[in-house]
Motif scaffolding. Structure first.
Motif, short mmCIF file in Angstrom:
data_model
loop_
_atom_site.label_atom_id
_atom_site.label_comp_id
_atom_site.label_asym_id
_atom_site.label_seq_id
_atom_site.Cartn_x
_atom_site.Cartn_y
_atom_site.Cartn_z
N ARG A 272 -3.68 16.02 4.23
CA ARG A 272 -4.21 14.67 4.51
C ARG A 272 -3.19 13.60 4.13
NH1 ARG A 272 -5.27 16.20 -0.52
NH2 ARG A 272 -5.48 14.65 -2.16
N VAL A 273 -3.51 12.37 4.53
CA VAL A 273 -2.75 11.18 4.11
C VAL A 273 -3.78 10.20 3.57
CG1 VAL A 273 -1.32 9.26 4.87
CG2 VAL A 273 -0.92 11.54 5.79
N GLU A 274 -3.45 9.60 2.43
CA GLU A 274 -4.34 8.62 1.80
C GLU A 274 -3.62 7.29 1.67
OE1 GLU A 274 -7.14 11.27 -1.10
OE2 GLU A 274 -5.14 10.79 -1.86
N LEU A 275 -4.36 6.21 1.75
CA LEU A 275 -3.83 4.87 1.49
C LEU A 275 -4.28 4.47 0.09
CD1 LEU A 275 -4.67 3.14 4.89
CD2 LEU A 275 -2.59 4.35 4.23
N VAL A 276 -3.31 4.08 -0.73
CA VAL A 276 -3.59 3.75 -2.14
C VAL A 276 -3.04 2.36 -2.42
CG1 VAL A 276 -3.23 4.43 -4.53
CG2 VAL A 276 -3.41 6.20 -2.76
N ALA A 277 -3.89 1.47 -2.92
CA ALA A 277 -3.45 0.11 -3.24
C ALA A 277 -2.45 0.15 -4.38
CB ALA A 277 -4.64 -0.75 -3.62
N MET A 278 -1.40 -0.66 -4.27
CA MET A 278 -0.39 -0.75 -5.33
C MET A 278 -0.88 -1.62 -6.45
SD MET A 278 3.21 -1.21 -3.45
CE MET A 278 3.62 -0.35 -1.97
N VAL B 126 0.85 -1.17 0.00
CA VAL B 126 0.00 0.00 0.00
C VAL B 126 0.89 1.23 0.00
CG1 VAL B 126 -1.67 1.32 1.36
CG2 VAL B 126 -1.87 -1.15 1.21
N TYR B 127 0.58 2.17 -0.90
CA TYR B 127 1.24 3.47 -0.83
C TYR B 127 0.54 4.29 0.24
CZ TYR B 127 3.60 2.66 -5.28
OH TYR B 127 4.39 2.16 -6.27
N VAL B 128 1.31 4.91 1.09
CA VAL B 128 0.81 5.85 2.08
C VAL B 128 1.24 7.22 1.56
CG1 VAL B 128 0.84 6.53 4.50
CG2 VAL B 128 1.05 4.11 3.89
N VAL B 129 0.28 7.99 1.06
CA VAL B 129 0.58 9.21 0.33
C VAL B 129 0.22 10.43 1.15
CG1 VAL B 129 0.21 10.48 -1.82
CG2 VAL B 129 0.11 7.97 -1.82
N GLY B 130 1.23 11.26 1.43
CA GLY B 130 1.02 12.49 2.18
C GLY B 130 0.77 13.66 1.25
N HIS B 131 -0.11 14.56 1.69
CA HIS B 131 -0.49 15.74 0.92
C HIS B 131 -0.39 16.98 1.81
CE1 HIS B 131 -2.38 13.32 -2.31
NE2 HIS B 131 -2.63 12.49 -1.32
N THR B 132 -0.27 18.15 1.18
CA THR B 132 -0.27 19.43 1.89
C THR B 132 -1.16 20.41 1.13
OG1 THR B 132 1.57 20.39 0.66
CG2 THR B 132 2.13 19.11 2.64
N ASP B 133 -1.37 21.57 1.75
CA ASP B 133 -1.99 22.66 1.02
C ASP B 133 -0.90 23.40 0.24
OD1 ASP B 133 -0.66 24.39 2.82
OD2 ASP B 133 -2.42 24.52 4.11
N MET B 134 -1.25 24.54 -0.37
CA MET B 134 -0.29 25.27 -1.19
C MET B 134 0.39 26.42 -0.45
SD MET B 134 -1.92 25.49 -4.95
CE MET B 134 -1.42 24.24 -6.12
N VAL B 135 0.20 26.51 0.86
CA VAL B 135 0.84 27.56 1.63
C VAL B 135 2.31 27.21 1.81
CG1 VAL B 135 0.88 28.75 3.86
CG2 VAL B 135 -1.30 28.12 2.81
N GLY B 136 3.21 28.13 1.49
CA GLY B 136 4.64 27.88 1.64
C GLY B 136 5.28 27.45 0.34
#
Length: 73
Positions: A67-73, A1-11
């Motif tokens: 957020r963080v999402e779980l994505v099946a490989m 499983v990919y554990v994918v981290g995300h952010t907003d566009m600040v910075g």
């Protein structure tokens, strides 16, 4: 499983890419340490602000993007 981290566009982009990778790794670490998931089954990846699900024009949208999402490989 990919554990994918995300952010907003600040910075800056490089900061957000690093932050999202660290965010994903923190989830991997918790899944392994607290829930017994085999580390070999997980891969932490950070994509920063590149895949938003909400607008970055207001705080409500930015919250959705952090957020963080779980994505099946």
């Amino acid at each position: 499983v990919y554990v994918v981290g995300h952010t907003d566009m600040v910075g800056k982009l490089d900061h957000n890419m690093d932050l999202s990778a660290r965010r994903a790794q923190a989830v991997v670490d918790a899944l392994v340490a607290k829930h017994g998931v085999a580390a070999a089954r997980l891969a932490a990846k950070g994509v920063g602000p590149l895949c938003p699900v909400g607008t970055n024009a207001n705080e409500d949208g930015r919250k959705l993007n952090r957020r963080v999402e779980l994505v099946a490989m």
